[in-house]
Design an enzyme around this catalytic site. Structure first.
Site, PDB file in Angstrom:
ATOM      1  N   CYS A 133       0.839  -1.198   0.000  1.00 50.65           N
ATOM      2  CA  CYS A 133       0.000   0.000   0.000  1.00 50.65           C
ATOM      3  C   CYS A 133       0.878   1.253   0.000  1.00 50.65           C
ATOM      4  CB  CYS A 133      -0.971  -0.020   1.183  1.00 50.65           C
ATOM      5  SG  CYS A 133      -2.356   1.129   1.003  1.00 50.65           S
ATOM      6  N   ASP A 202      -3.565   1.212   9.936  1.00 47.25           N
ATOM      7  CA  ASP A 202      -4.768   2.051  10.110  1.00 47.25           C
ATOM      8  C   ASP A 202      -5.207   2.042  11.556  1.00 47.25           C
ATOM      9  OD1 ASP A 202      -4.790   1.152   7.123  1.00 47.25           O
ATOM     10  OD2 ASP A 202      -5.960   2.989   7.296  1.00 47.25           O
TER      11      ASP A 202
HETATM   12  C1  RUB Z   1      -4.064   3.075   3.445  1.00 53.35           C
HETATM   13  C2  RUB Z   1      -3.299   2.130   4.292  1.00 53.35           C
HETATM   14  C3  RUB Z   1      -2.036   2.644   4.908  1.00 53.35           C
HETATM   15  C4  RUB Z   1      -2.353   3.158   6.330  1.00 53.35           C
HETATM   16  C5  RUB Z   1      -1.179   3.913   6.935  1.00 53.35           C
HETATM   17  O1  RUB Z   1      -5.348   2.575   3.098  1.00 53.35           O
HETATM   18  O2  RUB Z   1      -3.694   1.011   4.564  1.00 53.35           O
HETATM   19  O3  RUB Z   1      -1.080   1.629   5.020  1.00 53.35           O
HETATM   20  O4  RUB Z   1      -3.463   4.020   6.280  1.00 53.35           O
HETATM   21  O5  RUB Z   1      -0.934   5.085   6.202  1.00 53.35           O
HETATM   22  P1  RUB Z   1      -6.316   3.477   2.164  1.00 53.35           P
HETATM   23  P2  RUB Z   1      -0.204   6.327   6.902  1.00 53.35           P
HETATM   24  O6  RUB Z   1      -5.557   3.779   0.918  1.00 53.35           O
HETATM   25  O7  RUB Z   1      -7.519   2.596   1.945  1.00 53.35           O
HETATM   26  O8  RUB Z   1      -6.659   4.718   2.958  1.00 53.35           O
HETATM   27  O9  RUB Z   1       1.085   5.809   7.436  1.00 53.35           O
HETATM   28  O10 RUB Z   1      -0.002   7.338   5.791  1.00 53.35           O
HETATM   29  O11 RUB Z   1      -1.090   6.828   7.991  1.00 53.35           O
END
Ligand code: RUB
Length: 326
Positions: A133, A202
């Site tokens: 991701c 998340d």
């Molecule tokens: C994004 C996702 C990221 C976390 C952490 O999912 O799973 O790994 O949110 O991101 P989506 P961060 O694209 O469905 O929002 O470290 O930027 O908080």
């Protein structure tokens, strides 16, 4: 009287829409956008009585919190910004929200920088990370390692269905990091060339489970089997307070069209009316703590099993209603 939908500022409506449709995405970025939207609501509110102001802020908080259920950074942000809404004049309440939002947003940037420096210490010169991701917390570790003069390469998983791996690849290339982009199914093959799996989160549950983009748990299990350490970069904003009292984290189910376009569906169904085909699109999954080597936060790195101690310290006996509820 509770504020009606129409009293939610257009900026809040727009932010909520952007979060729901993933124009704004990623747990930290969502939290930042929510805090910013709440400050616009407070700043431009025409409420002339404290109760009316509170009702407006509650409605705005509710509008934002209802967009996506899994990233706890969103309710955590709203709770932080609206925490001082007891008593006082409209002006005092407005100042409290504006200060809260600014403090929150500055704290978020600082936490990510600190986390990045701590995570970078786990990376050695010449290491290869595998990403899943797009996570700003995870990438802050790579950025800090580069700042420390280390060479880092990346194997970037595409991450179906929304392909957030492309965002990761773009950002890493902007930093001149060599990137190999692979489809999700190729991950195990490339684990033999990987020194660390590096992902974000998340939500982090009290037992150290990591809730992150769908596919993280399979990657972690494969990594354990190949002997590759799994490092989760997650500032404490991702800690889920409700899990301390046994609640589980809701996994968002998204539109089937992200997985299967209408014409593809017609192709599969042929003459069949389509009743027998179900498409499911869970956006996140849960990685049990035994597959995670370290959770890196702005307060240090922790084995997942010890996260509960830090959560107790941060949340105490936090109980009671939420600021977006009546
Ligand atoms: C994004 C996702 C990221 C976390 C952490 O999912 O799973 O790994 O949110 O991101 P989506 P961060 O694209 O469905 O929002 O470290 O930027 O908080």
């Amino acid at each position: 009287m509770e504020a009606s939908e129409s009293e939610v500022h257009p900026t809040v409506d727009a932010a909520a829409e952007d979060i729901a449709t993933m124009e704004i995405r990623g747990a930290a970025t969502i939290a930042d956008a929510a805090a910013e939207a709440l400050s616009v609501q407070a700043d431009e509110s025409a409420a002339d009585a404290p109760e009316a102001f509170r009702a407006e802020m509650r409605a705005a908080g509710r509008r934002l919190v209802e967009t996506r259920p899994t990233a706890v950074s969103l309710p955590n942000a709203i709770r932080y910004v609206l925490r001082g809404m007891e008593g006082g004049s409209v002006e005092a309440l407005r100042a409290s929200v504006l200060d809260g939002a600014e403090e929150f947003r500055t704290g978020l940037d600082q936490a990510q920088d600190n986390l990045g420096r701590i995570g970078a210490n786990r990376l050695r010169d010449g290491d290869t990370v595998m990403t899943h991701c797009h996570s700003t917390d995870a990438l802050s570790c790579v950025e800090a390692a580069l700042d420390q003069g280390k060479d880092v390469s990346a194997i970037v998983k595409e991450t179906r269905p929304r392909k957030q791996g492309h965002i990761t690849a773009r950002e890493l290339r902007e930093w001149d990091v060599p990137v190999t982009l692979v489809v999700d199914n190729a991950a195990r093959r490339y684990l033999d060339e990987t020194d660390h799996v590096l992902v974000g989160a998340d939500s982090i549950a009290a037992d150290g489970s990591v809730i992150n983009k769908i596919g993280t748990s399979g990657l972690a299990v494969n990594a354990r089997e190949r002997g590759v350490p799994v490092m989760v970069a997650a500032q404490t904003l991702k800690f889920h307070p409700d899990t301390m009292t046994g609640h589980t984290v809701e996994i968002e189910m998204r539109d089937e069209r992200e997985v299967l376009a209408l014409d593809e569906e017609v192709e599969i169904n042929g003459d069949d009316g389509g009743d027998g085909l179900t498409v499911e699109n869970p956006a996140f999954d849960v990685t049990p703590p035994r597959y995670v080597d370290a959770i890196v936060t702005e307060r240090g790195q922790f084995p997942p099993e010890s996260i509960v101690t830090l959560m107790r310290e941060l949340f105490g006996d936090q109980q009671g209603g939420e600021p977006w509820e009546e």
